[in-house]
Design a protein around this motif. Sequence first.
Motif, mmCIF file in Angstrom:
data_model
loop_
_atom_site.group_PDB
_atom_site.id
_atom_site.type_symbol
_atom_site.label_atom_id
_atom_site.label_comp_id
_atom_site.label_asym_id
_atom_site.label_seq_id
_atom_site.Cartn_x
_atom_site.Cartn_y
_atom_site.Cartn_z
ATOM 1 N N TRP A 60 0.758 -1.323 -0.076
ATOM 2 C CA TRP A 60 0.092 -0.139 0.105
ATOM 3 C C TRP A 60 0.873 1.374 -0.060
ATOM 4 N N LEU A 61 2.162 1.032 0.345
ATOM 5 C CA LEU A 61 2.892 2.362 0.829
ATOM 6 C C LEU A 61 3.637 2.405 -0.665
ATOM 7 N N CYS A 62 3.952 1.474 -1.576
ATOM 8 C CA CYS A 62 4.535 1.721 -2.609
ATOM 9 C C CYS A 62 3.879 2.884 -3.720
ATOM 10 N N ARG A 94 -5.856 3.566 0.789
ATOM 11 C CA ARG A 94 -7.025 3.075 0.273
ATOM 12 C C ARG A 94 -7.940 4.098 -0.014
ATOM 13 N N HIS A 95 -8.212 5.066 0.905
ATOM 14 C CA HIS A 95 -9.308 6.133 0.850
ATOM 15 C C HIS A 95 -8.850 7.179 -0.192
ATOM 16 N N MET A 96 -7.649 7.422 -0.193
ATOM 17 C CA MET A 96 -7.168 8.485 -1.171
ATOM 18 C C MET A 96 -7.318 7.661 -2.761
ATOM 19 N N TRP A 97 -6.925 6.546 -2.665
ATOM 20 C CA TRP A 97 -7.292 5.852 -4.045
ATOM 21 C C TRP A 97 -8.545 5.925 -4.278
ATOM 22 N N ASP A 98 -9.442 5.572 -3.504
ATOM 23 C CA ASP A 98 -10.800 5.616 -3.701
ATOM 24 C C ASP A 98 -11.321 6.944 -4.123
ATOM 25 N N ALA A 99 -10.867 8.034 -3.541
ATOM 26 C CA ALA A 99 -11.416 9.189 -3.813
ATOM 27 C C ALA A 99 -10.716 9.689 -5.203
ATOM 28 N N ALA A 128 -9.894 19.593 -5.820
ATOM 29 C CA ALA A 128 -10.772 20.071 -4.450
ATOM 30 C C ALA A 128 -11.661 19.115 -4.292
ATOM 31 N N GLY A 129 -12.460 18.490 -5.313
ATOM 32 C CA GLY A 129 -13.633 17.642 -5.120
ATOM 33 C C GLY A 129 -12.875 16.260 -4.456
ATOM 34 N N MET A 130 -11.805 15.564 -4.969
ATOM 35 C CA MET A 130 -11.044 14.400 -4.341
ATOM 36 C C MET A 130 -10.637 14.751 -3.181
ATOM 37 N N MET A 131 -9.946 15.814 -2.796
ATOM 38 C CA MET A 131 -9.558 16.090 -1.408
ATOM 39 C C MET A 131 -10.882 16.078 -0.619
ATOM 40 N N ALA A 132 -11.913 16.699 -0.818
ATOM 41 C CA ALA A 132 -13.090 16.843 0.149
ATOM 42 C C ALA A 132 -13.616 15.307 0.392
ATOM 43 N N PHE A 181 -11.688 12.630 0.253
ATOM 44 C CA PHE A 181 -10.866 11.976 1.050
ATOM 45 C C PHE A 181 -10.989 12.445 2.510
ATOM 46 N N VAL A 182 -11.054 13.853 2.706
ATOM 47 C CA VAL A 182 -11.455 14.132 4.155
ATOM 48 C C VAL A 182 -12.787 13.431 4.680
ATOM 49 N N ARG A 183 -13.733 13.408 3.708
ATOM 50 C CA ARG A 183 -15.003 13.029 4.225
ATOM 51 C C ARG A 183 -14.728 11.169 4.588
ATOM 52 N N ARG A 184 -13.992 10.504 3.794
ATOM 53 C CA ARG A 184 -13.869 9.175 4.176
ATOM 54 C C ARG A 184 -13.018 9.033 5.242
ATOM 55 N N THR A 185 -12.011 9.967 5.612
ATOM 56 C CA THR A 185 -10.959 9.602 6.546
ATOM 57 C C THR A 185 -11.369 10.468 7.861
#
Length: 184
Positions: A71-73, A112-117, A131-135, A137-141
């Motif tokens: 996951w860190l790769c 995984r949440h960043m990938w999903d976003a 901006a939408g992707m970061m929003a 990601f923030v919502r998911r995490t």
Amino acid sequence: MPTPSATHRFDEDFLKEVQQGSEQNLTRCYQCGNCTAGCPLSFAYDIPVNRLMRLLQAGEKHAVLSSKAIWLCASCETCTTRCPNEIDVARIMDVLRHMARREGLVAEPPVRHMWDAFLSSVEKYGRVFEAGMMANFVRRTGRFWTDADLAPVAIGKGKLGLRPHAIKHPDEVQRIFARFRDQR
């Protein structure tokens, strides 16, 4: 670092699935360590890349798919470039992430949440809407204040658009995602 256990059962199906999915011959790896020596993120891995390759060869499915390393790769392909046997290690890591996800073995949920976003953004807009992707990601995490101070600077420099970019042929992107869903 996980090691093969005394009750280990070699999982030949796992090995075949990784080889087929990555189109790589894992038996060609002889543990030279070039992949690990060149990896810029090996300091953060729970299992060094060459050890991960050995666990793959040993059919240690759970140890490999439970690893944080996959996951860190960053998929920078330094390992691939340095491999004397021309094994595409980065591609193997990608296959392993997909397999771990299907098995429910996600050792680094924020990744995984960043990938999903990211994928959600590409699916919705045809390319990433930062901006939408970061929003998303923030919502998911729930990490509401992490790097919040960077947004005004990025917006001020025009690096973070407040509206999605238009693309040509958004239907093509939709077909790609539909094909992916059909394969699952």
